[in-house]
Enzyme design. Structure first.
Site, mmCIF file in Angstrom:
data_model
loop_
_atom_site.group_PDB
_atom_site.id
_atom_site.type_symbol
_atom_site.label_atom_id
_atom_site.label_comp_id
_atom_site.label_asym_id
_atom_site.label_seq_id
_atom_site.Cartn_x
_atom_site.Cartn_y
_atom_site.Cartn_z
ATOM 1 N N ASP A 3 -1.869 13.511 -1.523
ATOM 2 C CA ASP A 3 -2.520 12.629 -2.500
ATOM 3 C C ASP A 3 -4.027 12.703 -2.298
ATOM 4 O O ASP A 3 -4.486 12.736 -1.155
ATOM 5 C CB ASP A 3 -2.045 11.181 -2.274
ATOM 6 C CG ASP A 3 -1.891 10.411 -3.580
ATOM 7 O OD1 ASP A 3 -2.587 10.750 -4.545
ATOM 8 O OD2 ASP A 3 -1.063 9.478 -3.620
ATOM 9 N N HIS A 19 -10.317 13.926 -8.801
ATOM 10 C CA HIS A 19 -9.533 12.784 -8.299
ATOM 11 C C HIS A 19 -8.329 13.211 -7.470
ATOM 12 O O HIS A 19 -7.665 12.369 -6.869
ATOM 13 C CB HIS A 19 -9.079 11.913 -9.479
ATOM 14 C CG HIS A 19 -10.222 11.173 -10.114
ATOM 15 N ND1 HIS A 19 -10.516 9.860 -9.819
ATOM 16 C CD2 HIS A 19 -11.174 11.578 -10.993
ATOM 17 C CE1 HIS A 19 -11.590 9.482 -10.507
ATOM 18 N NE2 HIS A 19 -12.003 10.505 -11.225
HETATM 19 P P1 ADQ Z 1 -2.677 8.310 -9.137
HETATM 20 O O1 ADQ Z 1 -1.914 9.545 -8.787
HETATM 21 O O2 ADQ Z 1 -2.255 7.633 -10.367
HETATM 22 O O3 ADQ Z 1 -4.240 8.581 -9.190
HETATM 23 P P2 ADQ Z 1 -3.181 6.086 -7.162
HETATM 24 O O4 ADQ Z 1 -4.482 6.384 -6.534
HETATM 25 O O5 ADQ Z 1 -2.203 5.528 -6.209
HETATM 26 O O6 ADQ Z 1 -2.482 7.342 -7.839
HETATM 27 O O7 ADQ Z 1 -3.435 5.051 -8.325
HETATM 28 C C1 ADQ Z 1 -2.386 4.491 -8.995
HETATM 29 C C2 ADQ Z 1 -2.829 3.248 -9.745
HETATM 30 O O8 ADQ Z 1 -1.795 2.949 -10.654
HETATM 31 C C3 ADQ Z 1 -3.020 2.054 -8.831
HETATM 32 O O9 ADQ Z 1 -4.081 1.271 -9.285
HETATM 33 C C4 ADQ Z 1 -1.684 1.310 -8.966
HETATM 34 O O10 ADQ Z 1 -1.782 -0.091 -8.827
HETATM 35 C C5 ADQ Z 1 -1.281 1.662 -10.378
HETATM 36 N N1 ADQ Z 1 0.174 1.663 -10.436
HETATM 37 C C6 ADQ Z 1 1.017 2.464 -9.785
HETATM 38 N N2 ADQ Z 1 2.296 2.102 -10.050
HETATM 39 C C7 ADQ Z 1 2.246 1.065 -10.872
HETATM 40 C C8 ADQ Z 1 3.210 0.233 -11.502
HETATM 41 N N3 ADQ Z 1 4.505 0.391 -11.306
HETATM 42 N N4 ADQ Z 1 2.784 -0.741 -12.311
HETATM 43 C C9 ADQ Z 1 1.466 -0.928 -12.496
HETATM 44 N N5 ADQ Z 1 0.510 -0.208 -11.918
HETATM 45 C C10 ADQ Z 1 0.887 0.786 -11.132
HETATM 46 C C11 ADQ Z 1 -5.088 9.749 -9.055
HETATM 47 C C12 ADQ Z 1 -4.909 10.562 -7.775
HETATM 48 C C13 ADQ Z 1 -5.071 9.672 -6.561
HETATM 49 C C14 ADQ Z 1 -6.432 8.970 -6.607
HETATM 50 C C15 ADQ Z 1 -6.651 8.304 -7.963
HETATM 51 C C16 ADQ Z 1 -8.085 7.792 -8.106
HETATM 52 O O11 ADQ Z 1 -3.631 11.205 -7.776
HETATM 53 O O12 ADQ Z 1 -4.962 10.427 -5.357
HETATM 54 O O13 ADQ Z 1 -6.477 7.980 -5.594
HETATM 55 O O14 ADQ Z 1 -6.430 9.220 -9.029
HETATM 56 O O15 ADQ Z 1 -9.022 8.792 -7.880
#
Ligand code: ADQ
Length: 458
Positions: free
Chosen positions: A366, A158
């Protein structure tokens, strides 16, 4: 039909209030599990005593079977907070300066993977298909193979796969790399990750390319391919529509109504570029002073990995920076940066995305970044906001009609915020349509189906 076994570090169990985490990845994997039966295995989130034997704890919630494992404090320190989050996470995000390798962390990481393999083996049937997720569990297939498991095993990463020069700063990186050849299929978000991975294999002279995107290492043939992850687009669209009408948001909104909102939503992490974004927002207000008192940045950032010093440092840096920008530009009745240091429910988040004229998604590195996709899916088709997106995330490779920026370039980011605010409606709609077309066809269910189809063909 063969069963599906999903393995990840954590499993998406409902919280103490009974509500399940709303992430799209969990939704898609749960749907696949419901269809193919099987179970989801991972750490329970609980800590056991050192002396208690490793055991699987079965649970059944909403028609999904889970097999949970408690970890000891030592396991957690060495495997999770240690090797996974203090070595692999910084290295894979291009920050070898933050990596803190120790032999104890390496050995704790392999110990937990070996323990997971032993526990999982006891439950396996001959034709089960196993899908291992993320960097915490890279050696799992190797451990399963050594225990005699011959089932199909796939792995999806991921986070980004780094260039060979960066990966090779991990002392035992060749062993780590070699472990991946025990999988039948290894999946990445982007071609860039895949080509970095192939470069690492070539440098280490591990195996040879036997056909496009396949490598044979010893007698194992391990395929690698790209599966860009996505969100549950239809679900997110309707969440945003409902939330925009919902009472809670209507009540909260009058306090920020009338302002142009730029929204940032990220876990607190040094890879997300939050401090550079706040700095750029300050530069924007300095440069376009007519925007003072009219624009605000809503930065929603729940805590994460609070026991790791690099995370405590970035938390402090961001809090100070918010204070500086608010001190410089704030007035008695206007605060430019609204910094919310806690999670917000997805239903509310969807409504806030829709109210924001700009989605500021500017990670330094990311794997994909699902917030970028959620922001776009949440927009009003008749009056969509503008996505400002870092070039250094997987999402930038798909979302070409976002306004792409270099998050290290403060002035460019400041200029782009202004350009987004003055962008004509027709241009906003055109950019939004282009991104939505892909998001509708390539949602998280498509990602899940493609990975499993490919694994079954491996
Ligand atoms: P993350 O590093 O966690 O994931 P991301 O892909 O942006 O990053 O996903 C974050 C999730 O958490 C989103 O669904 C978002 O809505 C939720 N989120 C973030 N802040 C929040 C908040 N304040 N309140 C509620 N929800 C919140 C890892 C990798 C990424 C990759 C994903 C999936 O680092 O690059 O895209 O896995 O593979």
């Amino acid at each position: 039909m063969s069963r599906l076994i999903v393995v990840s570090n954590r499993v998406p169990l409902p919280d103490e209030h009974g509500s399940a985490p709303a992430g799209g990845v969990a939704i898609a994997l749960k749907a696949a599990l419901k269809q193919k039966k099987g179970f989801w295995m991972g750490w329970s989130g609980k800590v056991k005593s050192e002396a208690a034997p490793a055991a699987l704890i079965p649970r059944e919630i909403d028609g999904i079977s889970y097999q949970l494992v408690d970890l000891s404090q030592k396991d957690l320190d060495e495997y999770y907070h240690g090797f996974a989050n203090r070595v692999l996470w910084p290295i894979f995000h291009g920050r070898p300066d933050l990596a803190e390798y120790t032999e104890a962390r390496r050995s704790g990481y392999y110990h937990v993977n070996q323990m997971f393999a032993g526990l999982l083996k006891s439950l396996l049937r001959e034709d089960d298909v196993i899908w291992v997720n993320d960097y915490h569990l890279i050696p799992l297939a190797e451990e399963l193979r050594q225990a005699g498991v011959r089932n199909r095993i796939g792995f999806f990463l991921h986070i980004p796969w780094p260039p060979a020069d960066i990966l090779s700063t991990v002392p035992m990186y060749a062993t780590l790399l070699c472990g991946l050849s025990a999988y039948d299929l290894v999946g990445f978000h982007t071609d860039y990750d895949l080509s970095n991975f192939n470069e690492c294999l070539e440098r280490e002279q591990q195996g040879e390319t036997v056909e496009q995107r396949s490598r044979a290492v010893d007698e194992n043939k391990s395929r690698c391919a790209v599966f860009p992850i996505s969100i549950d687009t239809a679900n997110f669209e309707s969440l945003a529509e409902q939330a925009a009408r919902g009472e809670r948001l209507q009540k909260a909104y009058p306090r920020i109504a009338g302002y142009d909102i730029a929204i940032g939503v990220d876990r607190l992490d040094y890879s997300k570029g939050i401090e550079k974004r706040i700095g750029a927002f300050g530069a924007f207000l300095r440069r376009y002073c007519q925007r003072v008192d009219k624009t605000l940045l809503l930065q929603i950032t729940p805590k994460s990995r609070g026991v790791i010093p690099a995370y405590l440092a970035i938390q402090k840096e961001i809090a100070e920076l918010v204070g500086r920008v608010n001190g410089e530009f704030g007035t008695i009745d206007w605060v430019p940066v609204h910094y919310i240091h806690k999670p917000v429910r997805h239903s509310e988040l969807a409504g806030l995305y829709r109210k924001a004229r700009i989605g500021l998604v500017t990670p330094l590195r990311d794997g994909m970044n699902l917030v970028a996709k959620e922001y776009v899916a949440a927009q009003d088709p008749l009056d969509p906001g503008v996505l400002i997106l870092s070039r250094f995330c997987g999402a930038a490779r798909e979302m070409k009609s976002a306004m792409q920026v270099n998050p290290y370039d403060t002035e460019e980011m400041a200029r782009t915020i202004e350009e987004a605010l003055i962008m004509r409606l027709e241009d906003r709609i055109e950019r939004w349509n282009a991104m939505m077309t892909t998001l509708r066809t390539h949602d998280v269910h498509h990602w899940c189906d493609e990975f499993l189809r490919s694994l079954n063909e491996s």
